[in-house]
Design a protein around this motif. Sequence first.
Motif, short mmCIF file in Angstrom:
data_model
loop_
_atom_site.label_atom_id
_atom_site.label_comp_id
_atom_site.label_asym_id
_atom_site.label_seq_id
_atom_site.Cartn_x
_atom_site.Cartn_y
_atom_site.Cartn_z
N GLY A 93 -4.33 2.56 -22.05
CA GLY A 93 -3.40 2.28 -21.01
C GLY A 93 -1.99 2.71 -21.38
N GLY A 94 -1.94 3.89 -22.24
CA GLY A 94 -0.79 4.37 -22.54
C GLY A 94 -0.40 5.68 -21.77
N ALA A 95 0.59 6.35 -22.28
CA ALA A 95 1.00 7.37 -21.16
C ALA A 95 -0.04 8.44 -20.91
CB ALA A 95 2.06 8.45 -21.89
N THR A 96 -1.05 8.84 -21.50
CA THR A 96 -1.98 9.81 -21.36
C THR A 96 -3.13 8.99 -20.32
OG1 THR A 96 -1.69 11.00 -23.39
CG2 THR A 96 -3.86 11.31 -21.97
N GLY A 97 -3.53 7.86 -20.89
CA GLY A 97 -4.56 7.26 -19.99
C GLY A 97 -3.83 6.78 -18.63
N ALA A 98 -2.60 6.36 -18.41
CA ALA A 98 -2.03 6.19 -17.08
C ALA A 98 -2.01 7.06 -16.26
CB ALA A 98 -0.80 5.24 -17.60
N GLY A 99 -1.48 8.36 -17.00
CA GLY A 99 -1.43 9.60 -16.24
C GLY A 99 -2.68 10.24 -15.65
N THR A 100 -3.61 9.96 -16.62
CA THR A 100 -4.89 10.37 -16.19
C THR A 100 -5.50 9.47 -14.80
OG1 THR A 100 -5.59 11.02 -18.28
CG2 THR A 100 -7.47 10.72 -16.78
N ALA A 101 -5.10 8.13 -15.02
CA ALA A 101 -5.56 7.30 -13.74
C ALA A 101 -4.72 7.72 -12.52
CB ALA A 101 -5.29 5.84 -14.12
N LEU A 102 -3.50 7.92 -12.81
CA LEU A 102 -2.74 8.37 -11.72
C LEU A 102 -3.31 9.68 -10.89
CD1 LEU A 102 -0.64 8.14 -9.57
CD2 LEU A 102 1.23 9.18 -11.53
N ASP A 103 -3.43 10.84 -11.79
CA ASP A 103 -3.96 11.91 -11.58
C ASP A 103 -5.45 11.76 -10.77
OD1 ASP A 103 -5.30 14.49 -11.26
OD2 ASP A 103 -3.65 15.42 -12.58
N ALA A 104 -6.29 11.16 -11.03
CA ALA A 104 -7.39 11.03 -10.61
C ALA A 104 -7.57 10.31 -9.32
CB ALA A 104 -8.35 10.02 -11.63
N ALA A 105 -6.91 9.14 -9.12
CA ALA A 105 -6.69 8.11 -8.00
C ALA A 105 -5.86 9.17 -6.89
CB ALA A 105 -5.64 7.24 -8.16
N ALA A 106 -4.78 10.07 -7.24
CA ALA A 106 -4.09 10.94 -6.21
C ALA A 106 -5.15 12.01 -5.80
CB ALA A 106 -3.06 11.54 -7.08
N ARG A 107 -5.92 12.45 -6.53
CA ARG A 107 -7.15 13.43 -6.03
C ARG A 107 -8.15 12.79 -5.24
NH1 ARG A 107 -8.09 17.85 -10.68
NH2 ARG A 107 -6.40 17.48 -12.04
N GLY A 108 -8.14 11.64 -4.89
CA GLY A 108 -9.00 10.95 -4.20
C GLY A 108 -10.42 10.30 -4.87
N LEU A 109 -10.39 10.26 -6.21
CA LEU A 109 -11.54 9.80 -7.19
C LEU A 109 -11.16 8.30 -7.13
CD1 LEU A 109 -11.38 12.54 -8.18
CD2 LEU A 109 -12.06 11.83 -10.12
#
Length: 584
Positions: free
Chosen positions: A61-77
């Motif tokens: 849940g650091g910057a990279t993990g949180a950023g990855t979760a946001l990117d994935a969710a915003a793409r509809g995953l």
Amino acid sequence: MWRIASCAAASAAAYQVLCSTTGRSDVLCKTAPPSPVQLPSRSQHVQAAKHTEFDVVVVGGGATGAGTALDAAARGLTVALVERDDFASGTSSRSTKLVHGGVRYLEKAFKELDIEQFKLVSEALNERSRVLKIAPHLCTQRDILVPLYKWYMVPYMWAGLKMYDLVAALHFVGDLKWSHFISKSKVEQRFPSLQTAGLWAGVVYTDGQFDDAGMNVSLVLTAAAQGACVLNHSEVVKVLHNDANKVCGVEVVDQETGEKFEIKARAVVNATGPFVDTLRHLDSPSSSDLVVPSAGVHVVFPAELCPRDIGLLNPQTSDGRVLFLLPWEGRTLVGTTDGASELSFSPLPPEEAIQFVLDEMRHYLRPSVQLKRSDVLAAWSGLRPLIKDPNAKDTASLVRNHIILKSETGLITIAGGKWTTYRQMAQETVDAVVAAIGKTDAKKCTTQDLVLIGGENYTPEHYKTLMENHSIDMEVAQYFAHRYGTQADHVLKMAQDDGYRRLVDNHTFLEAEVVYACRQQYATTIADVLGRRLRLAFLDCKAAHSCILRVADIMQKELRWTRSKRNQQIAAAEAFLHTMGLPP
């Protein structure tokens, strides 16, 4: 399950309304404060994690993990994010608070004709411009002075920083501030505490400065608003594999309840920073190590050492490293670049490193500035994951770029990189996930323009609105504007009931912020509040220690702690503060 799905969908819809006020998410304008985004509770996230098969589970849940979760969710995953401690509890809250390309990396690129170093600087400067745009309340431009004590350094540094400007100009959208030469007398005016004996002149350049933990938490909250399932204090103890020995999820222990459960997913991302090798070994014990931990030590001093509007860069300390001296949150932050370190979940700042910082500062400050060990308000050490290079002689020579690897079992690991480039790293990681699971209907990446919660319609004048709406002084209003952006009104409305009661003397933090952290920011421990939501532990560990009991009282009421739980939390908070420089 329907309840959290409906709540997440409503949050995503509400957030899209917030960001579409002007028709574009990257346009900021003055409007009425947006309504608070109603996010699912932590218990709802736990239930969703148990009963959903996700497209991807992101570990870390650091910057990279949180950023990855946001990117994935915003793409509809469909995405779950799990973190063993708190969001930003590790490296991502212990940085130098700069969003920058890296002046020294550009110097190395030209000295060594290293195209990879140049690409790293260019990518970081590109991402710096995006962070300034998507989180305008948390990130701002910061002037930094480079004092020059040798005549030949004047043209050398001037030319180098002009090159830095040119690379930045390829990406920056807005009022770019160019580096400029200033005379010795002007240096004395702008930085009165600086040692001027032997000084020739100075060069001032501009980089980004931000609240790292605040940014990290905002990434998590925005991901949740986009529909992600987010869980802090949930440790992965096992990587799950199907009959074909391919990853199919993780087993976690909820540290809040002790409950163990499985989270099923079509893909697993390892974004655990310095600990990526630990998860790789859980996946496959024979995995080779990828990273070498490196640590940078940071020390906090009273505000008087540094002007409020400019920082300082010492380009070469006595041992050849770089030292920054920066104004931050009403204090002076001094940090060195990294050196070799052992892997630890709770790294301690070595006393010799603190003394090194003190000695270096004495060289650069006027003799009248009598700097003592007792002037240290807080000190911490932050680990950084550097990718292994068998030919590297020291950590300064290790690769700063990031890599994405897919194991034979399908575990996707993102390693290396730096805070500034978290978004680009996340984008490439989600690209790898989409390809791995064959998600043909996934949207394209949108995070380059996706404004984080609190940044929507924010302007630098927002604090004036807060002063008018709540009859608070400028210092408090500016603090809340920068901490919460356009969500600040909702926190201050909570504070009205107790008369804006301060949590501790000589600081702007309010007791209502503890309540808000529990209700809206997934804080479940005292360390979560003092370390990552309010930042008091990073600014003044003695002041943080003095209010532990009051924070415990508030959190006990909000989270319905038992007396035993409260006592455990107090002990854990005291242990945490010892990693922040609190004397034994």
